[in-house]
Design a protein around this motif. Structure first.
Motif, mmCIF file in Angstrom:
data_model
loop_
_atom_site.group_PDB
_atom_site.id
_atom_site.type_symbol
_atom_site.label_atom_id
_atom_site.label_comp_id
_atom_site.label_asym_id
_atom_site.label_seq_id
_atom_site.Cartn_x
_atom_site.Cartn_y
_atom_site.Cartn_z
ATOM 1 N N ARG A 131 -0.998 -14.185 -8.566
ATOM 2 C CA ARG A 131 -1.551 -13.379 -7.485
ATOM 3 C C ARG A 131 -2.214 -12.115 -8.001
ATOM 4 N NH1 ARG A 131 -1.000 -8.908 -5.250
ATOM 5 N NH2 ARG A 131 -0.794 -8.425 -3.048
ATOM 6 N N GLY A 132 -1.798 -11.646 -9.183
ATOM 7 C CA GLY A 132 -2.368 -10.436 -9.756
ATOM 8 C C GLY A 132 -1.730 -9.188 -9.176
ATOM 9 N N THR A 133 -2.272 -8.041 -9.557
ATOM 10 C CA THR A 133 -1.716 -6.763 -9.113
ATOM 11 C C THR A 133 -2.690 -6.014 -8.195
ATOM 12 O OG1 THR A 133 -2.532 -5.723 -11.153
ATOM 13 C CG2 THR A 133 -0.249 -6.480 -11.150
ATOM 14 N N ASP A 134 -3.603 -6.765 -7.598
ATOM 15 C CA ASP A 134 -4.557 -6.135 -6.684
ATOM 16 C C ASP A 134 -4.080 -6.272 -5.242
ATOM 17 O OD1 ASP A 134 -5.113 -8.919 -7.348
ATOM 18 O OD2 ASP A 134 -6.694 -8.780 -5.852
ATOM 19 N N ILE A 135 -4.514 -5.351 -4.414
ATOM 20 C CA ILE A 135 -4.120 -5.306 -3.011
ATOM 21 C C ILE A 135 -5.367 -5.177 -2.147
ATOM 22 C CG2 ILE A 135 -2.895 -3.951 -1.249
ATOM 23 C CD1 ILE A 135 -0.869 -3.191 -3.366
ATOM 24 N N TRP A 136 -5.388 -5.923 -1.056
ATOM 25 C CA TRP A 136 -6.528 -5.902 -0.131
ATOM 26 C C TRP A 136 -6.456 -4.650 0.728
ATOM 27 C CZ3 TRP A 136 -7.028 -6.455 5.320
ATOM 28 C CH2 TRP A 136 -8.334 -6.743 5.761
ATOM 29 N N ILE A 137 -7.582 -3.972 0.855
ATOM 30 C CA ILE A 137 -7.654 -2.736 1.634
ATOM 31 C C ILE A 137 -8.361 -3.021 2.961
ATOM 32 C CG2 ILE A 137 -8.389 -0.325 1.658
ATOM 33 C CD1 ILE A 137 -6.424 -1.025 -0.585
ATOM 34 N N PRO A 138 -7.642 -2.831 4.080
ATOM 35 C CA PRO A 138 -8.276 -3.091 5.380
ATOM 36 C C PRO A 138 -9.443 -2.136 5.641
ATOM 37 C CG PRO A 138 -6.140 -2.000 5.658
ATOM 38 C CD PRO A 138 -6.256 -2.369 4.216
ATOM 39 N N VAL A 139 -10.245 -2.477 6.602
ATOM 40 C CA VAL A 139 -11.450 -1.748 7.011
ATOM 41 C C VAL A 139 -12.584 -1.996 6.012
ATOM 42 C CG1 VAL A 139 -12.542 0.447 7.602
ATOM 43 C CG2 VAL A 139 -10.126 0.058 8.195
ATOM 44 N N TRP A 140 -12.358 -1.632 4.739
ATOM 45 C CA TRP A 140 -13.399 -1.830 3.725
ATOM 46 C C TRP A 140 -13.456 -3.276 3.232
ATOM 47 C CZ3 TRP A 140 -10.377 2.572 3.913
ATOM 48 C CH2 TRP A 140 -11.066 3.755 4.195
ATOM 49 N N GLY A 141 -12.331 -3.996 3.374
ATOM 50 C CA GLY A 141 -12.312 -5.398 2.989
ATOM 51 C C GLY A 141 -12.462 -5.636 1.503
ATOM 52 N N VAL A 142 -12.008 -4.691 0.698
ATOM 53 C CA VAL A 142 -12.083 -4.829 -0.754
ATOM 54 C C VAL A 142 -10.665 -4.868 -1.326
ATOM 55 C CG1 VAL A 142 -14.291 -3.629 -0.874
ATOM 56 C CG2 VAL A 142 -12.167 -2.319 -1.104
ATOM 57 N N THR A 143 -10.563 -5.304 -2.570
ATOM 58 C CA THR A 143 -9.266 -5.294 -3.246
ATOM 59 C C THR A 143 -9.310 -4.294 -4.392
ATOM 60 O OG1 THR A 143 -9.949 -7.109 -4.694
ATOM 61 C CG2 THR A 143 -8.745 -7.693 -2.691
ATOM 62 N N ILE A 144 -8.197 -3.613 -4.594
ATOM 63 C CA ILE A 144 -8.075 -2.633 -5.668
ATOM 64 C C ILE A 144 -6.919 -3.049 -6.566
ATOM 65 C CG2 ILE A 144 -7.541 -0.236 -6.234
ATOM 66 C CD1 ILE A 144 -8.807 0.600 -3.632
ATOM 67 N N ASP A 145 -7.155 -3.064 -7.859
ATOM 68 C CA ASP A 145 -6.116 -3.425 -8.826
ATOM 69 C C ASP A 145 -5.282 -2.174 -9.150
ATOM 70 O OD1 ASP A 145 -4.528 -4.355 -10.881
ATOM 71 O OD2 ASP A 145 -6.145 -5.440 -11.874
ATOM 72 N N PHE A 146 -3.995 -2.250 -8.838
ATOM 73 C CA PHE A 146 -3.109 -1.106 -9.054
ATOM 74 C C PHE A 146 -2.426 -1.133 -10.424
ATOM 75 C CE2 PHE A 146 -3.844 -0.718 -4.624
ATOM 76 C CZ PHE A 146 -3.552 0.578 -4.274
ATOM 77 N N GLY A 147 -2.637 -2.193 -11.181
ATOM 78 C CA GLY A 147 -2.049 -2.266 -12.508
ATOM 79 C C GLY A 147 -0.536 -2.155 -12.470
ATOM 80 N N ALA A 148 0.022 -1.374 -13.388
ATOM 81 C CA ALA A 148 1.473 -1.223 -13.477
ATOM 82 C C ALA A 148 2.061 -0.560 -12.240
ATOM 83 C CB ALA A 148 1.831 -0.424 -14.728
ATOM 84 N N LEU A 149 1.261 0.252 -11.545
ATOM 85 C CA LEU A 149 1.748 0.915 -10.331
ATOM 86 C C LEU A 149 2.048 -0.078 -9.215
ATOM 87 C CD1 LEU A 149 -0.542 4.081 -10.079
ATOM 88 C CD2 LEU A 149 1.892 3.990 -10.654
ATOM 89 N N TYR A 150 1.505 -1.276 -9.360
ATOM 90 C CA TYR A 150 1.717 -2.308 -8.343
ATOM 91 C C TYR A 150 3.202 -2.580 -8.129
ATOM 92 C CZ TYR A 150 1.964 -7.045 -6.410
ATOM 93 O OH TYR A 150 2.278 -8.140 -5.659
ATOM 94 N N TYR A 151 3.956 -2.636 -9.208
ATOM 95 C CA TYR A 151 5.373 -2.980 -9.108
ATOM 96 C C TYR A 151 6.160 -1.880 -8.397
ATOM 97 C CZ TYR A 151 3.868 -6.507 -12.373
ATOM 98 O OH TYR A 151 3.196 -7.562 -12.944
ATOM 99 N N LEU A 152 5.781 -0.642 -8.628
ATOM 100 C CA LEU A 152 6.406 0.467 -7.910
ATOM 101 C C LEU A 152 6.037 0.414 -6.433
ATOM 102 C CD1 LEU A 152 7.991 3.112 -7.819
ATOM 103 C CD2 LEU A 152 5.881 4.316 -8.461
ATOM 104 N N LEU A 153 4.780 0.076 -6.160
ATOM 105 C CA LEU A 153 4.322 -0.003 -4.778
ATOM 106 C C LEU A 153 5.067 -1.088 -4.012
ATOM 107 C CD1 LEU A 153 2.343 0.883 -2.572
ATOM 108 C CD2 LEU A 153 0.714 -0.775 -3.455
ATOM 109 N N ILE A 154 5.275 -2.244 -4.642
ATOM 110 C CA ILE A 154 5.993 -3.330 -3.977
ATOM 111 C C ILE A 154 7.423 -2.913 -3.674
ATOM 112 C CG2 ILE A 154 6.827 -5.705 -4.195
ATOM 113 C CD1 ILE A 154 3.757 -5.240 -3.745
ATOM 114 N N PHE A 155 8.037 -2.184 -4.601
ATOM 115 C CA PHE A 155 9.388 -1.680 -4.354
ATOM 116 C C PHE A 155 9.397 -0.763 -3.131
ATOM 117 C CE2 PHE A 155 12.402 1.851 -4.957
ATOM 118 C CZ PHE A 155 13.593 1.144 -4.857
ATOM 119 N N VAL A 156 8.419 0.135 -3.047
ATOM 120 C CA VAL A 156 8.336 1.055 -1.912
ATOM 121 C C VAL A 156 8.104 0.280 -0.613
ATOM 122 C CG1 VAL A 156 6.974 2.911 -0.875
ATOM 123 C CG2 VAL A 156 7.529 2.986 -3.304
ATOM 124 N N VAL A 157 7.222 -0.712 -0.656
ATOM 125 C CA VAL A 157 6.933 -1.524 0.531
ATOM 126 C C VAL A 157 8.184 -2.259 0.995
ATOM 127 C CG1 VAL A 157 5.691 -3.568 1.375
ATOM 128 C CG2 VAL A 157 4.480 -1.817 0.068
#
Length: 324
Positions: A131-157
Motif C-alpha cells: 500500500r505504501g506510505t502515501d495518504i490520499w488528501i480530500p478536496v485536492w484529490g492527491v496523495t502525499i508520501d509521509f515516509g517514516a512519519l506514516y507509521y506515527l500517523l497511523i498510530f495517532v489515527v
C-alpha cells in the motif's frame, strides 16, 4: 452488489437473534455497568445494566465478513485490528466489572496493546500489501508520501479513533448509531476506491450496530462497554488506512472528533484557569445537564453524524471528479 445486502442483513439478523441469548448470560455473570458518581443523576438508574455487549457486535460483524469476504486479505486485516481492540476492551471491562478494579487496564498496558495493533496494521498494509506510505488528501484529490512519519500517523489515527469512539459511548445508542452512519459512509468510500470486499465489511459493521441498537437504544438493555467501543474505533480506522483516507475519517467521524476535543478543551481549561468550558465532558453530557433529554441528545448527534458523512462523501465526489 447482492453481497452487500446479504452481509448487512445477516449481521443485523445475528445481532437481533443473539441478543436474547447473550444479554441474559451477561446478567447471570453479573457483568453490570457501574455509573460515575459525578455524572448526570438520571444515569444512576442505569447501574447494573449488563455491559460487555460488544461481544454481540463482534460476533454479528465477524460471521458475515468471513462468509462474504473472508478470502480478501484486507478484510482479514481489518477484522484482526477490530477483534484485537475488542480483546483489549474486553480485558479492560473484565478487570473493571468482574474483578472490581475501577481503573481497569493500566494506561501503559492499554497503550502497549494499541501500539502492537498500530504497528501490525501499518506494516502489513504498507509493506506486505504494498500500500505504501502515501495518504490520499480530500478536496485536492492527491496523495502525499509521509515516509517514516506514516507509521506515527497511523498510530495517532488508530489510538485517536478508538478513544474518540470510546468517549462517545456515554448515552444509550449514541456510539452504535453514529458508527452505523460512519460505516455506511465508508462503504461508499471503499466502493469508490475499487474495494468491494472492504465495503462488505463496512455494511456488516453497520448491520451489526443497527441490530445492536435494538437492545442498546434508550432505555438500554445492554451496553457495549470498551469491548465494543474500542473495536468499533479500530474497525473504522482500519478501513480508513486500507483506503488511504485517514484524513477523510476526521470528517466522516466528525461527531467522534467533537467528543474527543470537548474532553481535551475541558482538561486544558480546568488545569490552566481552574474553570470549565462545559458543564461536563464529553460534550453530550453538557447538553444533558443543559436540560436536553437523553433521546434528544442522541438524535441530534446522529443527525450531526449524517451531516458529517454527507459532507465527507461530497468532498470525495468532488475530489474524484477533479472538480477541485
Amino acid at each position: 452488489m447482492q453481497e452487500l445486502l446479504y452481509a448487512a442483513a445477516m449481521a443485523f439478523a445475528i445481532a437481533i437473534l443473539a441478543g436474547p441469548l447473550v444479554i441474559p448470560m451477561l446478567k447471570r455473570l453479573k457483568f453490570g455497568q457501574s455509573i460515575r458518581e459525578e455524572g448526570p443523576e438520571r444515569h444512576y438508574a442505569k447501574a447494573g445494566t449488563p455491559t460487555m455487549g460488544g461481544v454481540l457486535l463482534l460476533v454479528a460483524l465477524t460471521i458475515p465478513s468471513l462468509l462474504f469476504a473472508g478470502n480478501n486479505q484486507e478484510v482479514l486485516l481489518a477484522l484482526f485490528v477490530t477483534l484485537g481492540h475488542g480483546l483489549i476492551g474486553f480485558l479492560d471491562d473484565f478487570i473493571k466489572v468482574v474483578l472490581k478494579r475501577s481503573l481497569g487496564l493500566k494506561a501503559r498496558q492499554k497503550l502497549l496493546g494499541q501500539i502492537v495493533m498500530a504497528l501490525a496494521l501499518s506494516y502489513i498494509a504498507s509493506i506486505y500489501f504494498g500500500r505504501g506510505t502515501d495518504i490520499w488528501i480530500p478536496v485536492w484529490g492527491v496523495t502525499i508520501d509521509f515516509g517514516a512519519l506514516y507509521y506515527l500517523l497511523i498510530f495517532v489515527v488508530l489510538v485517536g479513533t478508538t478513544n474518540a469512539v470510546n468517549l462517545t459511548d456515554g448515552l444509550d445508542g449514541l456510539a452504535a448509531g453514529t458508527t452505523t452512519v460512519a460505516a455506511l459512509a465508508y462503504a461508499v468510500v471503499a466502493l469508490s476506491f475499487g474495494k468491494p470486499d472492504l465495503a462488505i465489511f463496512c455494511v456488516a459493521l453497520a448491520g451489526a450496530c443497527l441490530g445492536f441498537l435494538r437492545y442498546n437504544a434508550h432505555p438500554a438493555k445492554v451496553f457495549m462497554g470498551d469491548t465494543g467501543s474500542l473495536a468499533l474505533g479500530g474497525a473504522l480506522a482500519a478501513v480508513a488506512v486500507m483506503t488511504k483516507t485517514e484524513f477523510l475519517l476526521v470528517i466522516v467521524g466528525g461527531v467522534f472528533v467533537v467528543e474527543a476535543l470537548s474532553v481535551i478543551i475541558q482538561v486544558i481549561s480546568f488545569k490552566s484557569t481552574g474553570k470549565r468550558v462545559f458543564k461536563m465532558s464529553p460534550i453530550h453530557h453538557h447538553f444533558e445537564l443543559s436540560g436536553w433529554s437523553e433521546t434528544k441528545v442522541v438524535t441530534v448527534f446522529w443527525l450531526a453524524g449524517a451531516v458529517f458523512a454527507a459532507v465527507a462523501l461530497s468532498l470525495l465526489a468532488v475530489s474524484r471528479s477533479g472538480g477541485m
